[in-house]
Design an enzyme around this catalytic site. Sequence first.
Site, PDB file in Angstrom:
ATOM      1  N   HIS A 206       0.845  -1.194   0.000  1.00  0.00           N
ATOM      2  CA  HIS A 206       0.000   0.000   0.000  1.00  0.00           C
ATOM      3  C   HIS A 206       0.889   1.256   0.000  1.00  0.00           C
ATOM      4  O   HIS A 206       1.962   1.262   0.605  1.00  0.00           O
ATOM      5  CB  HIS A 206      -0.868  -0.017   1.250  1.00  0.00           C
ATOM      6  CG  HIS A 206      -2.008   0.945   1.216  1.00  0.00           C
ATOM      7  ND1 HIS A 206      -1.878   2.255   1.587  1.00  0.00           N
ATOM      8  CD2 HIS A 206      -3.307   0.788   0.852  1.00  0.00           C
ATOM      9  CE1 HIS A 206      -3.048   2.869   1.463  1.00  0.00           C
ATOM     10  NE2 HIS A 206      -3.933   1.997   1.017  1.00  0.00           N
ATOM     11  N   ASP A 288       1.986  -5.275   7.326  1.00  0.00           N
ATOM     12  CA  ASP A 288       0.799  -4.468   7.028  1.00  0.00           C
ATOM     13  C   ASP A 288      -0.325  -5.468   6.772  1.00  0.00           C
ATOM     14  O   ASP A 288      -0.418  -6.053   5.699  1.00  0.00           O
ATOM     15  CB  ASP A 288       1.032  -3.573   5.803  1.00  0.00           C
ATOM     16  CG  ASP A 288      -0.236  -2.807   5.412  1.00  0.00           C
ATOM     17  OD1 ASP A 288      -1.315  -3.080   6.000  1.00  0.00           O
ATOM     18  OD2 ASP A 288      -0.159  -1.942   4.518  1.00  0.00           O
TER      19      ASP A 288
HETATM   20  C1  LIG Z   1      -6.685  -0.104   3.614  1.00  0.00           C
HETATM   21  C2  LIG Z   1      -5.241  -0.421   3.612  1.00  0.00           C
HETATM   22  C3  LIG Z   1      -4.303   0.459   4.163  1.00  0.00           C
HETATM   23  C4  LIG Z   1      -4.691   1.799   4.687  1.00  0.00           C
HETATM   24  O1  LIG Z   1      -5.465   1.672   5.846  1.00  0.00           O
HETATM   25  P1  LIG Z   1      -6.380   2.870   6.340  1.00  0.00           P
HETATM   26  O2  LIG Z   1      -7.161   2.280   7.450  1.00  0.00           O
HETATM   27  O3  LIG Z   1      -7.234   3.252   5.163  1.00  0.00           O
HETATM   28  O4  LIG Z   1      -5.484   3.973   6.766  1.00  0.00           O
HETATM   29  C5  LIG Z   1      -2.987   0.067   4.204  1.00  0.00           C
HETATM   30  N1  LIG Z   1      -2.594  -1.109   3.707  1.00  0.00           N
HETATM   31  C6  LIG Z   1      -3.454  -1.984   3.156  1.00  0.00           C
HETATM   32  C7  LIG Z   1      -2.955  -3.292   2.642  1.00  0.00           C
HETATM   33  C8  LIG Z   1      -4.817  -1.672   3.086  1.00  0.00           C
HETATM   34  O5  LIG Z   1      -5.684  -2.539   2.549  1.00  0.00           O
END
Ligand SMILES: *Cc1c(COP(=O)(O)O)cnc(C)c1O
Length: 506
Positions: A206, A288
């Site tokens: 992301h 993440d």
């Molecule tokens: C949605 C997402 C994010 C960002 O998260 P937020 O809650 O929108 O700040 C980061 N990494 C991945 C893989 C995501 O799916």
Amino acid sequence: LKKKVKEVALPSTALDPQSADEWSLMRQQGHRMLDDMFDYAQDIRERPVWQPIPEIVRSEFVEPIPYIETDIAEVHQQFMQSILPYSVGNTHPGFFGWVHGGGTAVGMLGEMLSAGLNANLGGRDQIPIVVEHQVVQWMRELFRFPITSTGLFVTGTSMANMIAVWVARNKALGPLVRSTGLSGTQSNQPSLPTKKLVGYTSAGAHGCIAQAMDLCGIGTDSLRVIAVDRQFQMDLKALEEAIHKDLEEGLTPFFIAGTAGTVDVGAIDDLTGIADIAARNDIWFHVDGAYGALGMLSQVVAPLLNGIERADSIAFDFHKWGQVPYDAGFILVRDGSMHHQTFASPAAYLRRESRGMAAGSPWPCDFGPDLSRGFRALKTWFTLKVFGGNRLGEVISETCRLAQYLASLIQDNPNLELLAPVRLNIVCFRYRHSDASLIDLFNSELVADLQESGVSAPSTTTINGKIAIRAAIVNHRTGNVEIEAMIAAILKLGAKRKEITKKKKQ
Ligand SMILES: *Cc1c(COP(=O)(O)O)cnc(C)c1O
């Protein structure tokens, strides 16, 4: 509805109802609002997923600051007419855009109770923080993290990822970096040796990982974007090569972010493989897991997350697969004392005591950049207690089953083609078109047609340079019916759009 309360003279500036009768009206108003939101959830299938906002409605929100009061019933009316119908639609079972959670009535009620308490969870000795600690403990259990690990609710994974980079930076450079900054020089002291930090993530990561590197002062140039293999997982051989090259150049590899559920296609990196590489090279291993990490609750997904229990930190959202209403992000850090060292700071007005209200140190504000914080833990606690982890896990498994069903409908249809393997709950595909120069535009227009139809709302992404229709199935309300309706609408709108392009050519 009327409740007997002792009438006391309120200051005329108090913003509460001023008499028993006024309270009674407020109760009626509140019950109407609750009923409206229950109706909204109950009848959601009768609504379009999304509809364009009429200009007249948009213009209602361009007015001067209201200095004069308005009756709450009137403001509620405006909400019903001009706000409720025009949100993005992620509560709707036909919403497949990005990765948005569906929310629940239970979560909504939990949020209402937090607003009523108006708790500020920055610190101090109060039960709301004990509730947050309860959720932290549940997450330690879920991810098999030690009792010395720490956790914190934040807005979302963007913030959680950034906290992970901050803590990893603190570990790599030592606590002095907090005063010297990245240059490593202190006023009135000779300059300290500086290390140039480099981080690693995959091409499927992301964008907020790069943003975190930027905002932490390390810079996006110091983030190595490692290629992905055909399964869209980080290429671990390339990762090791990049680390060795950086070491040879005298740089300091400090952070690897694996992804559990990439936003494009739902790929999960080989977390065990990354954990091994991180351990061999003494690098912080972050995951993440924005939407994927809670897959730990699902018997189908949990085995795919092997290795996540070895992470130094995990960032994820309760507001995606967890179905908790926005916002409810979370960061879990294995080394709790390093986490604390990164953010704690002395301030006279935040003095801690061993008894009284100022007890309970360390406080949540010692683990992140926020001081005032809302009670996100409550709606999450309600959601986990009321539904139980098993039921939430079944929702997650079901969204993956629906993705496989969607993939099978695509593969059975000669007009459609799958563009990426379906690992979790995300399906990337496109409508075939004989003209290679038109196919991308055709598919992005088709997605806009679909969104405007109100039937179904996927979004788009780019897979290997091709525009894909991307359906992320996250909502607990989605069933076979919505999957079939999307395919039927795509086939109908696709055929119609082909006719239009043919006519234009003639
Ligand atoms: C949605 C997402 C994010 C960002 O998260 P937020 O809650 O929108 O700040 C980061 N990494 C991945 C893989 C995501 O799916």
